[in-house]
Design an enzyme around this catalytic site. Structure first.
Site, short mmCIF file in Angstrom:
data_model
loop_
_atom_site.label_atom_id
_atom_site.label_comp_id
_atom_site.label_asym_id
_atom_site.label_seq_id
_atom_site.Cartn_x
_atom_site.Cartn_y
_atom_site.Cartn_z
N GLN A 246 0.85 -1.26 -0.05
CA GLN A 246 0.14 -0.18 -0.22
C GLN A 246 1.01 1.18 0.00
O GLN A 246 1.83 1.40 0.81
CB GLN A 246 -0.92 0.10 1.20
CG GLN A 246 -1.96 -1.08 1.29
CD GLN A 246 -2.97 -0.54 -0.21
OE1 GLN A 246 -3.34 0.50 -0.42
NE2 GLN A 246 -3.48 -1.72 -0.51
N GLU A 302 -1.61 -16.45 -4.61
CA GLU A 302 -1.03 -15.17 -5.39
C GLU A 302 -0.27 -15.58 -6.46
O GLU A 302 0.36 -16.60 -6.37
CB GLU A 302 0.04 -14.22 -4.24
CG GLU A 302 1.06 -13.41 -5.01
CD GLU A 302 0.12 -12.15 -5.69
OE1 GLU A 302 0.67 -11.79 -6.69
OE2 GLU A 302 -0.75 -11.64 -5.13
N ASP A 355 -8.79 -9.47 -2.31
CA ASP A 355 -8.20 -8.12 -2.71
C ASP A 355 -7.68 -7.91 -4.09
O ASP A 355 -6.54 -7.96 -4.43
CB ASP A 355 -6.99 -7.59 -1.78
CG ASP A 355 -6.44 -6.18 -1.97
OD1 ASP A 355 -7.21 -5.52 -2.53
OD2 ASP A 355 -5.36 -5.92 -1.33
N CYS A 382 -10.20 -1.44 -4.65
CA CYS A 382 -9.70 -0.28 -4.98
C CYS A 382 -10.35 0.73 -6.37
O CYS A 382 -9.68 1.70 -6.65
CB CYS A 382 -8.17 -0.35 -5.41
SG CYS A 382 -7.73 -1.36 -6.78
#
Length: 425
Positions: A246, A302, A355, A382
């Site tokens: 972030q 991931e 996410d 986001c």
């Protein structure tokens, strides 16, 4: 035609950091304005029949929410073509920025997903008065003539600047704004000359890093991978210097706390097949484990092999935690196809944290999640429009958003972070 100047009454805000006006019946998306203003704007793009794009040249009737732009180089005193991008809300008072972001989120959810849940955009504790000095990472670009700077708004043209007000002071001081870069000779080494970019990073443990550091010999070779350490709530996270983290100095902490708060404890089973999708280096999986204990079972998925390696080490405190490398849509399909009867029971009891990138999870991933039918999903987003598309799919599949919270992780820009909880209706 491009270059034409027109007077516009600005009536609303659109996704993407631009405002909405009309000219002779046509929608005009205009930058550097505020709803309620009358502005003189210069048309920059008339290629579409349905809408034009324009940039404000002068304000004729100003909004009470207008202020001096936090970035002098992006202010109206410069020609629109010479304004750097990256602080498109910098001319708007902070509280009103958040109101405009709220409107964008609420409109997307209502229009695309039929969701009418109230959403507030919350500031982070420790925010500066003007919303500056929060960026821990800056990427600058190198023009053909060696000039270094950000891109102009909505272009790939490098704009020279003397300041970076959204960056932390130490980062701004080290950014090579006055240095010229050359692939075949010069004073600064490029991390990877072929990309024509310069990255400057400051971290919570270990100070400031500039992969393209001052005083180095020029090179065309990519810089070797380096590991840095970030600290969140006293816990260390290792990651690659160029890996995702972030960008707000308090952003990781805010999302760590938000995910912990978004999980319904009554629905959480530490023995279930809990998931952290698009898990990066394990930040959100760690948030789950820290809340529910060392026996928590959770798998972080991931696509980046480097990130997964770090996640495995970062999650070593939890006996049932593991990190796997794979594209989420492929991994989750395989997990569903290969699941035993016991594992399917654990999947139905699962809490899934996801996410996804700015494009959202998409129909394939959402479809696999719906087939898995977990007890709850915590979705970190986001992009409000991509989130609304996925929320519509989840709602059609029998899941409702029980809570949606917004976090102003990107002051002076149009970006916003959302954390939502979905449970079966």
């Amino acid at each position: 035609m491009p270059g034409q100047e027109i007077e516009l009454d600005v009536t609303g805000v659109a996704h993407g950091g631009v405002m909405v006006a009309r000219h002779e019946g046509r929608v005009v998306f205009v930058a550097d304005a505020i709803p309620g203003e009358r502005v003189l704007a210069r048309v920059s793009d008339d290629a579409k029949k349905s809408f034009w794009r324009a940039e404000t040249v002068r304000v004729l009737d100003a909004s009470p929410h207008r202020r001096e732009h936090v970035w002098a180089e992006a202010a109206l005193g410069r020609d629109p073509a010479e304004r750097p991008g990256g602080a498109e809300f910098g001319h708007i008072e902070l509280a009103h920025q958040r109101e405009l972001k709220r409107q964008v989120v609420a409109d997307a959810l209502k229009r695309m997903a039929g969701v009418d849940t109230p959403v507030a955009i919350e500031p982070l504790d420790g925010e500066t008065v003007d919303g500056t000095r929060w960026r821990t990472r800056v990427t600058l670009h190198v023009a053909e003539n060696g000039v270094v700077g950000p891109f102009a708004a909505r272009s790939h043209r490098v704009i020279p600047v003397e300041s970076l007000p959204l960056a932390l002071p130490a980062l701004e001081a080290e950014a090579p704004l006055s240095t010229r870069f050359f692939a075949g000779g010069g004073s600064v080494e490029l991390a990877a000359t072929s990309t024509r970019q310069v990255h400057v990073v400051t971290v919570s443990a270990g100070g400031l890093h500039c992969p393209a550091g001052r005083g180095s010999r020029p090179t065309t070779a990519a810089a070797p991978t380096r590991t840095i350490t970030e600290v969140v709530r006293g816990r260390e996270f290792a990651l690659d210097l160029g890996g995702f983290w972030q960008v707000h100095r308090l952003g990781a902490e805010a999302l760590y706390d938000a995910v912990q708060g978004a999980i319904d404890e009554a629905l959480f089973d530490p023995r279930a097949a809990n998931l952290d999708l698009y898990g990066g280096v394990g930040l959100l999986a760690a948030a789950v484990g820290d809340r529910f204990g060392s026996a928590t079972r959770i798998t972080s998925v991931e696509s980046s092999e480097h990130a997964t390696e770090h996640a495995g080490a970062n999650l070593s405190d939890w006996v049932g935690a593991q990190a796997v490398t794979g594209r989420v849509e492929h991994w989750i399909r395989g997990a569903a196809a290969q699941a035993t009867a016991l594992e399917r029971t654990r999947q139905r009891a699962a809490t899934v944290v996801l996410d996804p990138p700015r494009s959202g999870a998409g129909a394939e991933v959402v479809g696999e999640l719906l087939a898995m039918h977990p007890a709850q999903l915590v979705y970190v987003a986001c992009d409000p429009v991509a989130f609304a598309r996925d929320a519509a799919l989840l709602r059609a599949g029998g899941y409702e958003a029980t809570a949606v919270r917004g976090y102003d992780l990107f002051p002076n820009t149009h970006h916003v972070e959302l954390v939502a909880t979905f449970t079966p209706s």
